[in-house]
Design a protein around this motif. Structure first.
Motif, PDB file in Angstrom:
ATOM      1  N   VAL A 156       0.850  -0.945  -0.067  1.00 27.62           N
ATOM      2  CA  VAL A 156      -0.027   0.106  -0.098  1.00 27.62           C
ATOM      3  C   VAL A 156       0.848   1.478  -0.178  1.00 27.62           C
ATOM      4  O   VAL A 156       1.617   1.383   0.875  1.00 27.62           O
ATOM      5  CB  VAL A 156      -0.936  -0.034   1.198  1.00 27.62           C
ATOM      6  CG1 VAL A 156      -1.959   1.130   1.233  1.00 27.62           C
ATOM      7  CG2 VAL A 156      -1.653  -1.173   1.318  1.00 27.62           C
ATOM      8  N   ILE A 157       0.743   2.194  -0.971  1.00 27.66           N
ATOM      9  CA  ILE A 157       1.724   3.178  -1.234  1.00 27.66           C
ATOM     10  C   ILE A 157       0.884   4.504  -0.650  1.00 27.66           C
ATOM     11  O   ILE A 157       1.562   5.344  -0.208  1.00 27.66           O
ATOM     12  CB  ILE A 157       1.980   3.425  -2.792  1.00 27.66           C
ATOM     13  CG1 ILE A 157       2.660   2.070  -3.234  1.00 27.66           C
ATOM     14  CG2 ILE A 157       2.841   4.331  -2.984  1.00 27.66           C
ATOM     15  CD1 ILE A 157       3.818   1.382  -2.492  1.00 27.66           C
ATOM     16  N   LYS A 158      -0.321   4.520  -0.846  1.00 34.37           N
ATOM     17  CA  LYS A 158      -1.145   5.785  -0.448  1.00 34.37           C
ATOM     18  C   LYS A 158      -2.376   5.304   0.106  1.00 34.37           C
ATOM     19  O   LYS A 158      -3.066   4.614  -0.516  1.00 34.37           O
ATOM     20  CB  LYS A 158      -1.205   6.823  -1.808  1.00 34.37           C
ATOM     21  CG  LYS A 158      -1.620   8.206  -1.264  1.00 34.37           C
ATOM     22  CD  LYS A 158      -0.321   8.987  -0.829  1.00 34.37           C
ATOM     23  CE  LYS A 158      -0.570  10.308  -0.833  1.00 34.37           C
ATOM     24  NZ  LYS A 158       0.517  11.384  -0.551  1.00 34.37           N
ATOM     25  N   SER A 159      -2.641   6.141   1.101  1.00 39.19           N
ATOM     26  CA  SER A 159      -4.101   5.838   1.851  1.00 39.19           C
ATOM     27  C   SER A 159      -4.692   6.895   2.406  1.00 39.19           C
ATOM     28  O   SER A 159      -4.139   7.990   2.342  1.00 39.19           O
ATOM     29  CB  SER A 159      -3.748   4.563   2.972  1.00 39.19           C
ATOM     30  OG  SER A 159      -3.163   5.034   3.919  1.00 39.19           O
ATOM     31  N   SER A 160      -6.075   6.824   2.884  1.00 37.75           N
ATOM     32  CA  SER A 160      -6.886   7.723   3.673  1.00 37.75           C
ATOM     33  C   SER A 160      -7.798   7.012   4.518  1.00 37.75           C
ATOM     34  O   SER A 160      -8.071   5.910   4.240  1.00 37.75           O
ATOM     35  CB  SER A 160      -7.439   8.726   2.692  1.00 37.75           C
ATOM     36  OG  SER A 160      -8.274   7.873   1.780  1.00 37.75           O
ATOM     37  N   ALA A 201     -11.815   2.649   9.303  1.00 41.52           N
ATOM     38  CA  ALA A 201     -11.616   1.982   8.065  1.00 41.52           C
ATOM     39  C   ALA A 201     -10.501   2.838   7.292  1.00 41.52           C
ATOM     40  O   ALA A 201     -10.208   4.010   7.571  1.00 41.52           O
ATOM     41  CB  ALA A 201     -12.710   1.556   7.173  1.00 41.52           C
ATOM     42  N   ILE A 202      -9.893   2.300   6.468  1.00 41.61           N
ATOM     43  CA  ILE A 202      -8.949   2.828   5.587  1.00 41.61           C
ATOM     44  C   ILE A 202      -9.131   2.597   4.076  1.00 41.61           C
ATOM     45  O   ILE A 202      -9.246   1.440   3.994  1.00 41.61           O
ATOM     46  CB  ILE A 202      -7.549   2.436   5.872  1.00 41.61           C
ATOM     47  CG1 ILE A 202      -6.472   3.207   5.276  1.00 41.61           C
ATOM     48  CG2 ILE A 202      -7.274   0.840   5.925  1.00 41.61           C
ATOM     49  CD1 ILE A 202      -5.041   2.824   5.930  1.00 41.61           C
ATOM     50  N   ALA A 203      -9.078   3.771   3.243  1.00 39.49           N
ATOM     51  CA  ALA A 203      -9.112   3.534   1.899  1.00 39.49           C
ATOM     52  C   ALA A 203      -7.964   3.411   1.210  1.00 39.49           C
ATOM     53  O   ALA A 203      -7.098   4.176   1.595  1.00 39.49           O
ATOM     54  CB  ALA A 203      -9.800   4.765   1.403  1.00 39.49           C
ATOM     55  N   LEU A 204      -7.675   2.512   0.463  1.00 37.47           N
ATOM     56  CA  LEU A 204      -6.291   2.115  -0.313  1.00 37.47           C
ATOM     57  C   LEU A 204      -6.410   3.152  -1.566  1.00 37.47           C
ATOM     58  O   LEU A 204      -7.110   2.685  -2.466  1.00 37.47           O
ATOM     59  CB  LEU A 204      -6.103   0.831  -0.328  1.00 37.47           C
ATOM     60  CG  LEU A 204      -6.283  -0.034   0.892  1.00 37.47           C
ATOM     61  CD1 LEU A 204      -5.683  -1.612   0.334  1.00 37.47           C
ATOM     62  CD2 LEU A 204      -5.376   0.272   1.984  1.00 37.47           C
TER      63      LEU A 204
END
Length: 209
Positions: A149-153, A177-180
């Protein structure tokens, strides 16, 4: 004649050691900085001459912070050296409280534990991006595959930890939760979530490991 100077990427004495950029982000620090310090026999224990404080934004990665520090650090050292020659660079001892150590990143700690809070996972992703990269494993097209995972929000939904909540790669954590946003399958280039999803069957409802 003047001794040796070092440019260190933290607000000493916090994060002495090998990986101050990564550790600051992984710990969820809201700010860090650069310090021009005198080298001595200890590990990043020398007196400090110049400081440049830097905020860490919510989604900033270690790579992005590194690149910002690269530019600002060159400027800081470029100001320190002439000041040292003019005898106008004044050093002060580091604080004795708040000492922490930024140990070298161990690849084993890069695996994502979905039972952690979304904030902790997000911090790990940011702190290990782009290298070595926080990762998980899942079956893709019949093959067990490692995905970085390089970038998340962050996302405010909830569910059983590790469960894919939608077709947009939103994963439930122990809390939240986390959005990839950007991922990288082993052997492949970095891609956004939409491109990743197009290359595989639906993951919605699947539990990641």
């Amino acid at each position: 004649e003047y001794g040796c100077l070092n440019l260190h990427a933290s607000m000493l004495p916090r994060w002495r050691g090998a990986a101050p950029i990564q550790r600051a982000i992984m710990a969820g620090d809201k700010h860090t900085g650069l310090m021009v310090m005198q080298m001595d026999e200890g590990l990043d224990t020398g007196d400090v001459g110049l400081i440049d404080e830097i905020p860490i934004s919510e989604n900033m990665t270690a790579g992005e912070l590194h690149d910002q520090m690269m530019i600002r650090g060159a400027d800081l050292m470029g100001r320190a050296l002439p000041a040292l020659e003019r005898d106008s660079l004044h050093f002060i001892p580091q604080a004795t409280e708040g000492v922490t150590y930024a140990k070298k990143i161990d690849k084993a700690e890069a695996r994502i534990d979905w039972s952690q809070s979304a904030q902790d996972i997000h911090n790990k992703v940011r702190g290990l991006s782009p290298f070595p990269g926080a990762w998980f494993e899942t079956e893709l097209n019949g093959k067990q595959t490692r995905v970085k995972v390089i970038k998340s929000s962050l996302d405010d939904r909830n569910g059983a930890a590790g469960t894919v909540l939608d077709d947009g790669l939103t994963i439930a954590a122990g809390e939240g939760a986390i959005a990839l946003a950007h991922v990288q399958r082993e052997g492949k280039s970095v891609m956004d979530a939409e491109t990743f999803i197009r290359g595989t069957s639906s993951l919605k409802g699947k539990v990641l490991s």
